[in-house]
Design an enzyme around this catalytic site. Structure first.
Site, PDB file in Angstrom:
ATOM      1  N   HIS A  19      -6.541 -75.911 -94.779  1.00 31.67           N
ATOM      2  CA  HIS A  19      -7.807 -75.453 -94.049  1.00 31.67           C
ATOM      3  C   HIS A  19      -8.946 -74.858 -95.092  1.00 31.67           C
ATOM      4  O   HIS A  19     -10.046 -74.928 -95.084  1.00 31.67           O
ATOM      5  CB  HIS A  19      -7.666 -74.653 -92.965  1.00 31.67           C
ATOM      6  CG  HIS A  19      -6.641 -75.175 -91.841  1.00 31.67           C
ATOM      7  ND1 HIS A  19      -6.033 -74.607 -91.165  1.00 31.67           N
ATOM      8  CD2 HIS A  19      -6.938 -76.358 -91.524  1.00 31.67           C
ATOM      9  CE1 HIS A  19      -5.390 -75.427 -90.235  1.00 31.67           C
ATOM     10  NE2 HIS A  19      -5.898 -76.610 -90.336  1.00 31.67           N
ATOM     11  N   HIS A  42      -4.696 -86.404 -86.009  1.00 32.41           N
ATOM     12  CA  HIS A  42      -3.665 -85.516 -85.335  1.00 32.41           C
ATOM     13  C   HIS A  42      -4.205 -84.124 -85.191  1.00 32.41           C
ATOM     14  O   HIS A  42      -3.724 -83.357 -85.920  1.00 32.41           O
ATOM     15  CB  HIS A  42      -2.451 -85.699 -86.183  1.00 32.41           C
ATOM     16  CG  HIS A  42      -2.010 -87.012 -86.551  1.00 32.41           C
ATOM     17  ND1 HIS A  42      -2.530 -87.978 -87.204  1.00 32.41           N
ATOM     18  CD2 HIS A  42      -0.768 -87.727 -85.839  1.00 32.41           C
ATOM     19  CE1 HIS A  42      -1.684 -89.230 -87.347  1.00 32.41           C
ATOM     20  NE2 HIS A  42      -1.003 -89.081 -86.427  1.00 32.41           N
ATOM     21  N   SER A 100      -7.137 -77.243 -87.441  1.00 34.19           N
ATOM     22  CA  SER A 100      -8.234 -78.046 -88.004  1.00 34.19           C
ATOM     23  C   SER A 100      -9.487 -78.328 -87.471  1.00 34.19           C
ATOM     24  O   SER A 100     -10.523 -77.772 -88.045  1.00 34.19           O
ATOM     25  CB  SER A 100      -7.660 -79.371 -88.792  1.00 34.19           C
ATOM     26  OG  SER A 100      -6.440 -79.140 -89.378  1.00 34.19           O
ATOM     27  N   GLU A 118      -5.240 -86.932 -80.266  1.00 30.25           N
ATOM     28  CA  GLU A 118      -3.711 -86.265 -80.029  1.00 30.25           C
ATOM     29  C   GLU A 118      -3.243 -86.917 -79.144  1.00 30.25           C
ATOM     30  O   GLU A 118      -3.530 -86.928 -77.953  1.00 30.25           O
ATOM     31  CB  GLU A 118      -4.327 -84.789 -79.979  1.00 30.25           C
ATOM     32  CG  GLU A 118      -2.767 -83.984 -79.737  1.00 30.25           C
ATOM     33  CD  GLU A 118      -1.885 -84.334 -80.917  1.00 30.25           C
ATOM     34  OE1 GLU A 118      -0.800 -84.682 -80.616  1.00 30.25           O
ATOM     35  OE2 GLU A 118      -2.246 -83.845 -81.911  1.00 30.25           O
ATOM     36  N   GLY A 145      -3.872 -91.779 -83.393  1.00 31.68           N
ATOM     37  CA  GLY A 145      -4.865 -91.617 -84.347  1.00 31.68           C
ATOM     38  C   GLY A 145      -5.151 -92.557 -85.376  1.00 31.68           C
ATOM     39  O   GLY A 145      -6.068 -93.064 -85.839  1.00 31.68           O
ATOM     40  N   ASP A 165      -3.202 -86.097 -90.867  1.00 24.52           N
ATOM     41  CA  ASP A 165      -2.173 -85.148 -91.022  1.00 24.52           C
ATOM     42  C   ASP A 165      -1.129 -85.301 -90.095  1.00 24.52           C
ATOM     43  O   ASP A 165      -1.090 -84.392 -89.248  1.00 24.52           O
ATOM     44  CB  ASP A 165      -2.694 -83.899 -91.477  1.00 24.52           C
ATOM     45  CG  ASP A 165      -3.091 -83.280 -90.068  1.00 24.52           C
ATOM     46  OD1 ASP A 165      -3.735 -84.156 -89.276  1.00 24.52           O
ATOM     47  OD2 ASP A 165      -3.374 -81.892 -89.778  1.00 24.52           O
TER      48      ASP A 165
END
Length: 281
Positions: A19, A42, A100, A118, A145, A165
């Site tokens: 982050h 994600h 995120s 998601e 995703g 990710d």
């Protein structure tokens, strides 16, 4: 498999690395007037409580964001990140940690857009609740995703930051990220892609690193943060890495100035370290 819940790990050392770098990249993109998109393959739940629920079971944030919370000697890049997290904790106590997309939203301007994916049904519902008041700026889809990137790229403004990710619970994810990057670069070669991955006592992360460096990229950056020696039993994550395609030209200098501090502050034993390599024209 849809068993992974990031809430157990919210605010840990891997989140800190991911982050604070994401914030740097988005701040750089916002310097130009032209709009951009933020895409998260994600996205998770978007926001996590640290004083109740899953996050309290292992309290991984204690060895992550909490170690930075009251420091008065933060390098500028980490100070930007901690300031952003503080905005979600108005009383000064660390109770909420932004995922995120929540880190990204405050950095988007009126013309910028966010596209979130998601697949986990529970987290997808939480994600929609987190961004219920965000309006047209944010679009959320309960879809895979990896597959969704194909229809999304290139985005209309031809500027985008794409975060990939996955949880890597399944070994196939290591192959899927490579396939997704190859396909995405064919569709949108000028995009900036951030790929996060765990450092584990398994061959897959090392093989992933090798495959990434064989993509023939002109502009890339690879940073890793190790916080402890691998466990004797081979279980658990001892660090994490980010591989960035088309990074901001300013990012190598920022990480050179920041990573020594981060490795020292987040160290869990004497084996903490970082690595940084890049090719930026």
């Amino acid at each position: 498999m849809l068993s992974y819940r990031h809430a157990f790990h919210a605010g840990n050392h891997a989140d800190v690395l991911k982050h604070f770098v994401l914030v740097q990249v988005l701040e750089y993109f916002a310097q130009k007037d032209k709009p951009f998109w933020y895409v998260d393959t994600h996205a998770g739940a978007g926001m996590f409580t640290l004083d109740t629920g899953y996050a309290t079971q292992n309290a991984e944030f204690n060895s992550g964001i909490d170690r930075l919370w009251d420091r008065d000697d933060l390098p500028p890049a980490l100070a930007d990140y901690v300031t952003l997290v503080r905005k979600f904790n108005a009383n000064g106590k660390l109770k909420l940690y932004p995922g995120s997309p929540s880190c990204a939203l405050p950095l988007l301007r009126a013309g910028d857009r966010m596209r979130l994916f998601e697949l986990h049904p529970s987290d997808s519902k939480l994600l929609r609740r987190t961004f219920d008041s965000a309006g047209r700026k944010v679009k959320i889809e309960a879809q895979d995703g990896f597959a969704s990137l194909k229809a999304l790229l290139p985005p209309p403004p031809r500027r985008a930051v794409v975060l990939i990710d996955p949880p890597y619970e399944e070994k196939q994810d290591y192959a899927r990220v490579i396939d997704a990057l190859k396909d995405s670069l064919q569709r949108f070669s000028t995009g900036t892609y951030l790929l996060w991955y765990p450092l584990l006592q398994r061959p897959e992360p090392r093989l992933l690193e090798e495959r990434l460096k064989k993509l023939g990229l002109e502009s890339w950056l690879h940073v890793t943060l190790t916080v402890q020696a691998p466990s004797p039993d081979g279980f658990g994550m001892h660090g994490s890495g980010l591989f960035i395609i088309n990074p901001p030209w300013t990012l190598p200098a920022t990480l050179n100035a920041t990573m020594p501090y981060l490795a020292e502050v987040l160290a869990q034993d004497g084996n903490a370290a970082f690595s940084l390599e890049f090719a930026v024209p």
